[in-house]
Scaffold this active site. Structure first.
Site, PDB file in Angstrom:
ATOM      1  N   ASP A  32       0.849  -1.190   0.000  1.00  0.00           N
ATOM      2  CA  ASP A  32       0.000   0.000   0.000  1.00  0.00           C
ATOM      3  C   ASP A  32       0.889   1.245   0.000  1.00  0.00           C
ATOM      4  O   ASP A  32       1.967   1.231  -0.618  1.00  0.00           O
ATOM      5  CB  ASP A  32      -0.932  -0.056   1.220  1.00  0.00           C
ATOM      6  CG  ASP A  32      -2.271   0.607   0.960  1.00  0.00           C
ATOM      7  OD1 ASP A  32      -2.271   1.813   0.714  1.00  0.00           O
ATOM      8  OD2 ASP A  32      -3.315  -0.066   1.001  1.00  0.00           O
ATOM      9  N   HIS A 105      -3.776   5.966   3.384  1.00  0.00           N
ATOM     10  CA  HIS A 105      -4.451   4.751   2.899  1.00  0.00           C
ATOM     11  C   HIS A 105      -3.797   3.481   3.458  1.00  0.00           C
ATOM     12  O   HIS A 105      -4.482   2.567   3.929  1.00  0.00           O
ATOM     13  CB  HIS A 105      -4.401   4.764   1.370  1.00  0.00           C
ATOM     14  CG  HIS A 105      -5.264   3.758   0.692  1.00  0.00           C
ATOM     15  ND1 HIS A 105      -4.875   2.438   0.508  1.00  0.00           N
ATOM     16  CD2 HIS A 105      -6.486   3.852   0.132  1.00  0.00           C
ATOM     17  CE1 HIS A 105      -5.819   1.791  -0.139  1.00  0.00           C
ATOM     18  NE2 HIS A 105      -6.820   2.621  -0.374  1.00  0.00           N
ATOM     19  N   SER A 435     -11.020  -0.924  -1.022  1.00  0.00           N
ATOM     20  CA  SER A 435      -9.753  -0.919  -0.293  1.00  0.00           C
ATOM     21  C   SER A 435      -9.966  -1.207   1.175  1.00  0.00           C
ATOM     22  O   SER A 435      -9.077  -1.753   1.841  1.00  0.00           O
ATOM     23  CB  SER A 435      -9.082   0.458  -0.404  1.00  0.00           C
ATOM     24  OG  SER A 435      -8.327   0.572  -1.575  1.00  0.00           O
TER      25      SER A 435
END
Lengths: 653, 82
Positions: A32, A105, A435
């Site tokens: 990520d 994220h 996600s």
């Protein structure tokens, strides 16, 4: 994650993942945007030594010390050779040349999968509670592959390779890109060898829904995860001067609007731009919006950015209206000014009022966090849908999991909106996407790996799929927010994960590497294409064998009929992973009012011991239908203690 | 891209390495040099796949496909967060 463990029935996580045995030494590798290691989700209090054999590292950078890792966060690496080759050196004023997460994220996904329990978590007062990843005792290793300019496949493939060498048990990838034959898709290529080494690979399905055939990461050796809501909401009530009330959502926290009505204006009437209704940068006329609530249409630019633009123009508040592209799906945002997102119907009504009444007014009241919202889950409109365009014979997505308004840890580099001008800093953020659902499944897979170390990745996925639910307790099917109607297997695959049942599925549909190679042969892949995936030139297809895509031992059925109808047969083999017992089958399917005959031979399977395998054949018979017609159903093996369910999706070519 | 090159991922047949080479990395470099004097290996892959990545022109990538031991030459793909 202040709610999803409870929503998933994981209050007794330790029952699935023993607290102190070596079985808890499951390692989740997350590819990520990196990690913010100082977040308490990575506190290693109570953790034993790093698992023996772990080869990972905590790579140093100018803002990342090797001591940033501990017995919880046991690895942090970064990969940018491919990125820099394509885009030039990273701008270190904008992003760290280190494993540090400047985006948020990656911190969010890794803490969702395996973050430890953190009491007092919230975002600006919303979703308060104890945040906890799905596998809070699992270890985490992060591999930074995504940068400001994207995530490049040469870096991703290297990171997957290093992660496997380091010794991860689960790989979690909340990223994707289009569709391609599997030998051209680096994630699929890397995942094949990872699977062969016993590593469970879960990937997000994508956010390109609700249109059909929009999913990515559809290789059958990958577990593909769509997104649904949980039973939590953040309502913000909009009251108009005409007395009408509408319910929207918001994560705004700050000075409230006056209790007296505030003038309301439609952005399209406060702009000289042809796209003024979208509240694009520089499009609003300050004199027209000053002190008013501005109604902006959703689309083109970021939702929260519209709030910045309204605020910069002097607006007092914002109502963000969905258009047909988003329908009634409400995604909560941490707006910079008093703002609420509303659905398409409410947006249309508010727009009509604002455009027709020159003295239109509105107020917005923020109601905080509500739980117990029903029905839940519902399928998120953005969640990508099947069919699988690369191999329609494999039904995807496999399952859905929580992916809407998920609270998890966040980067210290960026505010909750992710926008550069947002100077707020938060320890947790609430965001939405597949996600977010993917790492939920990655964490659940880690729990299953700990509980059943002997299970293959396919067996773990099978357990998650065959125990998933596709209807609410009242018997009604899980709804799709995009249509307001029950979702189909093309939307949810097997349904919503139910980890409490997945730990004891009764039967599993196992798949070996050789089975996958047979599947590749059925796809008519050539020797070089197969060797690209398997690394072995010896994995060829026999000229004297007949290969069938329908023979892949998948826990779901994607049936293709010719337009003229007919009979299609699929074969499957189930492995008993429970007690001895007898299973009886029930199966049905239909295309609208037209039934599809489903017969199973044999209709009863008896198992005398664990590990025993039994095979069966399903015959699907259907009349002629126009090309493109879809039908759906379910096949369920039931014993005294277990239901082993498989979704059916039929398509007429 | 910054020039007319882009990154390709070159998948190689591990077992096809000629006896002239001791290590696969040497073979990959030689394979690359056969089609490009300028290109260098970005990454070598040896666990999940066999091969390497490099910046190539389209012509060089095409030429590489006919090199011994080359299975597939895939242009790099940019993935996005979901």
């Amino acid at each position: 994650t202040t709610r999803t463990p409870e929503f998933l029935g994981l209050d007794g996580t330790d029952a699935l993942l023993p607290q102190s045995s070596t079985g808890s030494d499951v390692i989740i590798g997350v590819l990520d945007t990196g990690v913010w290691p100082e977040r308490p989700s990575y506190d290693d209090t109570g953790f034993g030594p790093v698992p023996a054999g772990w080869k990972g590292e905590c790579e140093k950078g100018n803002d990342f010390k090797s001591s940033a890792c501990n017995k919880k966060l046991i690895g942090a690496r970064f990969f940018l050779t491919g990125y820099e080759a394509a885009k030039g050196p990273v701008d270190t004023s904008k992003e760290s040349r280190s494993p540090r997460d400047n985006d948020g994220h990656g911190t969010h996904t890794s803490s969702t999968a395996a973050g430890g329990a953190v009491q007092g978590a919230d975002l600006l007062g919303y979703a308060a509670g104890t945040a906890k990843g799905m596998a809070p005792r699992a270890r985490v290793a992060t591999y930074k592959v995504c940068w400001v300019g994207g995530c490049f496949s040469s870096d991703i493939l290297k990171a997957m390779e290093v992660a496997v060498t380091d010794g991860v048990d689960v790989l979690s990838l909340s990223l994707g890109g289009g569709t391609a034959d599997y030998y051209r898709d680096s994630i699929a290529v890397g995942a094949f060898s990872a699977m062969e080494k016993g590593i469970f690979v879960s990937c997000s399905a994508g956010n390109a829904g609700p249109g059909a055939a929009t999913l990515s990461n559809g290789a059958p050796w990958i577990t593909t995860v769509g997104a649904g809501t949980i039973d939590r909401d953040f309502p913000a009530y909009v009251t108009l001067g005409n007395g009408k009330n509408y319910t929207g959502v918001s994560l705004y926290s700050g000075k409230p609007l006056p209790t007296t009505p505030v003038p309301l204006i439609y952005a399209g009437n406060a702009s000289n731009s042809s796209m003024g209704q979208l509240c694009m940068s520089g499009s609003l006329i300050p004199e027209k919006v000053a002190g008013k609530i501005v109604l902006c249409d959703r689309g083109t630019n970021a939702r929260v950015q519209k709030g910045f633009i309204v605020k910069d123009a002097g607006g007092a508040g914002m109502i963000l209206a969905n258009t047909a592209a988003n329908g009634e799906e409400l995604v909560a945002d941490a707006h910079i000014l008093p703002g609420s997102g509303v659905g398409e119907k409410a947006g249309n009504a508010i727009r009509d009022y604002a455009m027709s009444d020159p003295k239109a007014t509105a107020t917005i009241v923020f109601a905080g966090t509500k739980v117990g919202i029903q029905p839940s889950p519902v399928v998120a409109a953005f969640s990508s849908r099947g069919p699988n365009t690369v191999t329609p014979s494999v039904l995807k997505p496999d399952i859905i999991a929580p992916g809407v308004n998920i609270l998890a840890a966040w980067s210290g580099s960026v505010g909750p909106s992710g926008i550069a001008g947002d100077s707020r800093r938060v320890g947790f953020n609430i965001i939405s996407g597949t996600s977010m659902s993917c790492p939920h499944v990655s964490g659940l897979a880690a729990l299953l790996r700990a509980a059943h170390p002997e299970w293959s990745p396919a067996a773990i996925r099978s357990a998650l799929m065959t125990t998933a639910y596709n209807e609410y307790p009242n018997g009604n099917g899980i709804l799709d927010v995009a249509t307001g109607r029950p979702a189909t297997p093309l939307d949810v695959g097997a349904g919503h994960v139910d980890p409490g049942k997945a730990v004891d599925p009764g039967l599993v549909y196992d798949i070996t590497t050789a089975d996958y190679v047979d599947f590749l042969c059925a796809l008519n892949y050539g020797p070089m294409q197969i060797a690209t995936l398997t690394k072995r030139s010896s994995d060829g297809c026999a000229a004297n064998r007949t290969y069938a895509e329908s023979a892949l031992n998948y826990p779901s059925f994607a049936v293709t009929f010719p337009a003229g109808g007919g009979t299609v047969k699929h074969t499957r083999t189930v492995t008993n992973v429970g007690q001895p017992g007898t299973y009886k089958v029930a199966a049905s399917a239909a295309a609208g009012s037209t039934p599809v005959a489903v017969s199973v031979e044999p209709s009863t399977l008896s198992f005398s011991k664990a590990g025993e395998k039994q095979s069966y054949t399903v015959s699907f018979t259907a009349p002629a239908k126009p090309s493109g017609t879809n039908g759906f159903g379910r096949l369920v093996w039931s014993s005294d203690h277990h239901l082993v369910a498989s979704p059916i999706a039929a398509t007429w070519n | 891209g910054r020039d007319d090159r882009q990154t390709y991922i070159v998948h190689m047949s591990h077992s096809a390495m000629p006896n002239d080479f001791v290590e696969h990395g040497e073979w990959y470099a030689a394979s690359l040099q056969a089609v490009s004097e300028a290109a260098t290996v970005l990454y070598t892959y040896d666990t999940l796949v066999h091969g390497y990545s490099a910046r190539l022109t389209r012509a060089e990538a095409e030429a590489l496909k006919s090199q011994p031991g080359v299975l597939i030459v895939n242009p790099e793909v940019r993935y996005e967060l979901h």
